[in-house]
Design a protein around this motif. Sequence first.
Motif, PDB file in Angstrom:
ATOM      1  N   GLY A 261       0.798  -1.216   0.000  1.00  0.00           N
ATOM      2  CA  GLY A 261       0.000   0.000   0.000  1.00  0.00           C
ATOM      3  C   GLY A 261       0.828   1.262   0.000  1.00  0.00           C
ATOM      4  N   GLU A 262       2.161   1.082   0.115  1.00  0.00           N
ATOM      5  CA  GLU A 262       3.047   2.243   0.214  1.00  0.00           C
ATOM      6  C   GLU A 262       3.284   2.929  -1.119  1.00  0.00           C
ATOM      7  N   PHE A 263       3.205   2.193  -2.218  1.00  0.00           N
ATOM      8  CA  PHE A 263       3.528   2.751  -3.527  1.00  0.00           C
ATOM      9  C   PHE A 263       2.441   2.393  -4.532  1.00  0.00           C
ATOM     10  N   SER A 264       2.307   3.292  -5.535  1.00  0.00           N
ATOM     11  CA  SER A 264       1.328   3.098  -6.592  1.00  0.00           C
ATOM     12  C   SER A 264       2.013   3.163  -7.947  1.00  0.00           C
ATOM     13  N   VAL A 265       1.322   2.709  -8.980  1.00  0.00           N
ATOM     14  CA  VAL A 265       1.840   2.791 -10.337  1.00  0.00           C
ATOM     15  C   VAL A 265       2.188   4.238 -10.670  1.00  0.00           C
ATOM     16  N   GLY A 266       3.376   4.439 -11.205  1.00  0.00           N
ATOM     17  CA  GLY A 266       3.819   5.772 -11.584  1.00  0.00           C
ATOM     18  C   GLY A 266       4.695   6.466 -10.559  1.00  0.00           C
ATOM     19  N   ASP A 267       4.773   5.937  -9.333  1.00  0.00           N
ATOM     20  CA  ASP A 267       5.630   6.548  -8.314  1.00  0.00           C
ATOM     21  C   ASP A 267       7.100   6.406  -8.708  1.00  0.00           C
ATOM     22  N   GLU A 268       7.855   7.476  -8.534  1.00  0.00           N
ATOM     23  CA  GLU A 268       9.291   7.450  -8.791  1.00  0.00           C
ATOM     24  C   GLU A 268      10.015   7.088  -7.501  1.00  0.00           C
ATOM     25  N   VAL A 269      10.865   6.075  -7.564  1.00  0.00           N
ATOM     26  CA  VAL A 269      11.474   5.529  -6.356  1.00  0.00           C
ATOM     27  C   VAL A 269      12.974   5.356  -6.511  1.00  0.00           C
ATOM     28  N   ILE A 270      13.629   5.206  -5.363  1.00  0.00           N
ATOM     29  CA  ILE A 270      15.033   4.796  -5.300  1.00  0.00           C
ATOM     30  C   ILE A 270      15.102   3.603  -4.363  1.00  0.00           C
ATOM     31  N   GLY A 271      16.144   2.790  -4.518  1.00  0.00           N
ATOM     32  CA  GLY A 271      16.239   1.644  -3.643  1.00  0.00           C
ATOM     33  C   GLY A 271      17.632   1.077  -3.511  1.00  0.00           C
ATOM     34  N   TYR A 272      17.888   0.532  -2.329  1.00  0.00           N
ATOM     35  CA  TYR A 272      19.063  -0.312  -2.074  1.00  0.00           C
ATOM     36  C   TYR A 272      18.516  -1.736  -2.026  1.00  0.00           C
ATOM     37  N   VAL A 273      18.429  -2.346  -3.199  1.00  0.00           N
ATOM     38  CA  VAL A 273      17.675  -3.587  -3.363  1.00  0.00           C
ATOM     39  C   VAL A 273      18.586  -4.784  -3.119  1.00  0.00           C
ATOM     40  N   ARG A 274      18.945  -4.957  -1.851  1.00  0.00           N
ATOM     41  CA  ARG A 274      19.785  -6.100  -1.478  1.00  0.00           C
ATOM     42  C   ARG A 274      18.945  -7.150  -0.776  1.00  0.00           C
ATOM     43  N   GLU A 275      19.054  -8.375  -1.254  1.00  0.00           N
ATOM     44  CA  GLU A 275      18.457  -9.509  -0.580  1.00  0.00           C
ATOM     45  C   GLU A 275      19.565 -10.312   0.097  1.00  0.00           C
ATOM     46  N   ASP A 276      19.217 -11.430   0.722  1.00  0.00           N
ATOM     47  CA  ASP A 276      20.210 -12.221   1.445  1.00  0.00           C
ATOM     48  C   ASP A 276      20.865 -13.277   0.563  1.00  0.00           C
ATOM     49  N   PHE A 277      20.698 -13.141  -0.738  1.00  0.00           N
ATOM     50  CA  PHE A 277      21.361 -14.013  -1.700  1.00  0.00           C
ATOM     51  C   PHE A 277      21.599 -13.208  -2.969  1.00  0.00           C
TER      52      PHE A 277
ATOM     53  N   GLU B  37      16.255  -4.190 -17.162  1.00  0.00           N
ATOM     54  CA  GLU B  37      15.177  -3.257 -17.494  1.00  0.00           C
ATOM     55  C   GLU B  37      14.158  -3.147 -16.374  1.00  0.00           C
ATOM     56  N   TYR B  38      13.990  -4.223 -15.604  1.00  0.00           N
ATOM     57  CA  TYR B  38      13.039  -4.222 -14.497  1.00  0.00           C
ATOM     58  C   TYR B  38      13.649  -4.965 -13.312  1.00  0.00           C
ATOM     59  N   VAL B  39      13.207  -4.590 -12.117  1.00  0.00           N
ATOM     60  CA  VAL B  39      13.612  -5.317 -10.925  1.00  0.00           C
ATOM     61  C   VAL B  39      12.414  -5.370  -9.979  1.00  0.00           C
ATOM     62  N   ALA B  40      12.225  -6.534  -9.342  1.00  0.00           N
ATOM     63  CA  ALA B  40      11.214  -6.668  -8.300  1.00  0.00           C
ATOM     64  C   ALA B  40      11.872  -6.300  -6.977  1.00  0.00           C
ATOM     65  N   ALA B  41      11.454  -5.184  -6.398  1.00  0.00           N
ATOM     66  CA  ALA B  41      12.125  -4.640  -5.217  1.00  0.00           C
ATOM     67  C   ALA B  41      11.227  -4.736  -3.987  1.00  0.00           C
ATOM     68  N   PRO B  42      11.687  -5.373  -2.907  1.00  0.00           N
ATOM     69  CA  PRO B  42      10.912  -5.380  -1.665  1.00  0.00           C
ATOM     70  C   PRO B  42      10.686  -3.946  -1.168  1.00  0.00           C
ATOM     71  N   VAL B  43       9.505  -3.669  -0.649  1.00  0.00           N
ATOM     72  CA  VAL B  43       9.210  -2.293  -0.219  1.00  0.00           C
ATOM     73  C   VAL B  43      10.130  -1.850   0.910  1.00  0.00           C
ATOM     74  N   ARG B  44      10.685  -2.798   1.666  1.00  0.00           N
ATOM     75  CA  ARG B  44      11.595  -2.427   2.754  1.00  0.00           C
ATOM     76  C   ARG B  44      12.888  -1.815   2.247  1.00  0.00           C
ATOM     77  N   THR B  45      13.130  -1.909   0.934  1.00  0.00           N
ATOM     78  CA  THR B  45      14.368  -1.392   0.350  1.00  0.00           C
ATOM     79  C   THR B  45      14.173  -0.060  -0.366  1.00  0.00           C
ATOM     80  N   LEU B  46      12.960   0.485  -0.379  1.00  0.00           N
ATOM     81  CA  LEU B  46      12.630   1.608  -1.258  1.00  0.00           C
ATOM     82  C   LEU B  46      12.255   2.871  -0.513  1.00  0.00           C
ATOM     83  N   ALA B  47      12.408   3.986  -1.213  1.00  0.00           N
ATOM     84  CA  ALA B  47      11.904   5.289  -0.777  1.00  0.00           C
ATOM     85  C   ALA B  47      11.559   6.079  -2.035  1.00  0.00           C
ATOM     86  N   ARG B  48      10.851   7.172  -1.859  1.00  0.00           N
ATOM     87  CA  ARG B  48      10.504   8.004  -3.010  1.00  0.00           C
ATOM     88  C   ARG B  48      11.737   8.770  -3.495  1.00  0.00           C
TER      89      ARG B  48
END
Length: 315
Positions: A79-95, A103-114
């Motif tokens: 619920g934190e983000f909607s289509v069209g929101d511009e975001v930045i992220g440190y998209v690190r997982e544990d593997f 071209e695309y990345v599936a990013a956990p919301v815990r890694t993102l900010a506007r």
Amino acid sequence: MKGISYSRYGGPEVLEYGEVRDPKVGPDSVLVKVRAAAVNPVDWKCRAGALDGALETVFPVVPGWDVSGVVVQPGAAVGEFSVGDEVIGYVREDFLSRGTFAEYVAAPVRTLARKPRNLTWEEAAGLPLAGLTAYQVLTRALRVERGQTVLIHAAAGGVGSVAVQLARHLGARVIGTASEANHDFVRSLGGEPVTYGDGLAERVRGLAPEGVDAVFDTVGGDTLKTSADLLAPEGRLVSIADAAVVDHGGRYCFVRPDAEDLTRLAELAEQGVVSVHVSETFPLERAADAHRRSEEGRTRGKITVTVDWPDEPAG
């Protein structure tokens, strides 16, 4: 989708541009259309296998942890983000497997900010890992306070340049090691530059005869002993580059994804407190060249790669 991947550890030559698997969007993730991604030393260290003992690797690996882009699909629980929101992220997982050099990345919301509105895509992509590292070390590990003196190594680099700005914002005096070619750049950030190499300890003592309250090490090796010797009584030493810092009475830190911290950094960027210097940008298909340039170890600020979307503006 198009992306960069590697199927074995090795040098930049193992990076291949071509078709990679499309990301699956989990319930707590969003699908991000990538505009830019930043190169960090940890990226080529992972590629070379240096973190094999710490992170599970699932080949083929799409490298990259930093990203800026646009949300195109929120996960079912998001619920934190909607289509069209511009975001930045440190998209690190544990593997290692699903990175941002695509071209695309599936990013956990815990890694993102506007995304900060005043930063370009490239500048925004350079903020997350470097900014979070600087922020978490300065505010939590080193506990820097107003009036203290902080020594920051490699002050013109990606982490160092943000750390200088944040330390100054916290009210500290900053001494930063850098090559002479980068002294004016360090001054522009609010730091007092000193040349690294032989005689460093004497040069720092000339500026801070009583010692420094905190040292932020981004280099490791022999620098650790010199740094420990420069500390004032009760001074603190933290390294992000060398776990041997504990042998010198210091602490080793590894940055964590944190949406709240990243949001704070984005706010500071919009307020003009923190800026990101991008020294060079490569198209995604030349990611190997971007890695080579980063490995030279002489980068001022950040190196980024960009994804070309011909139907959209660049800035």
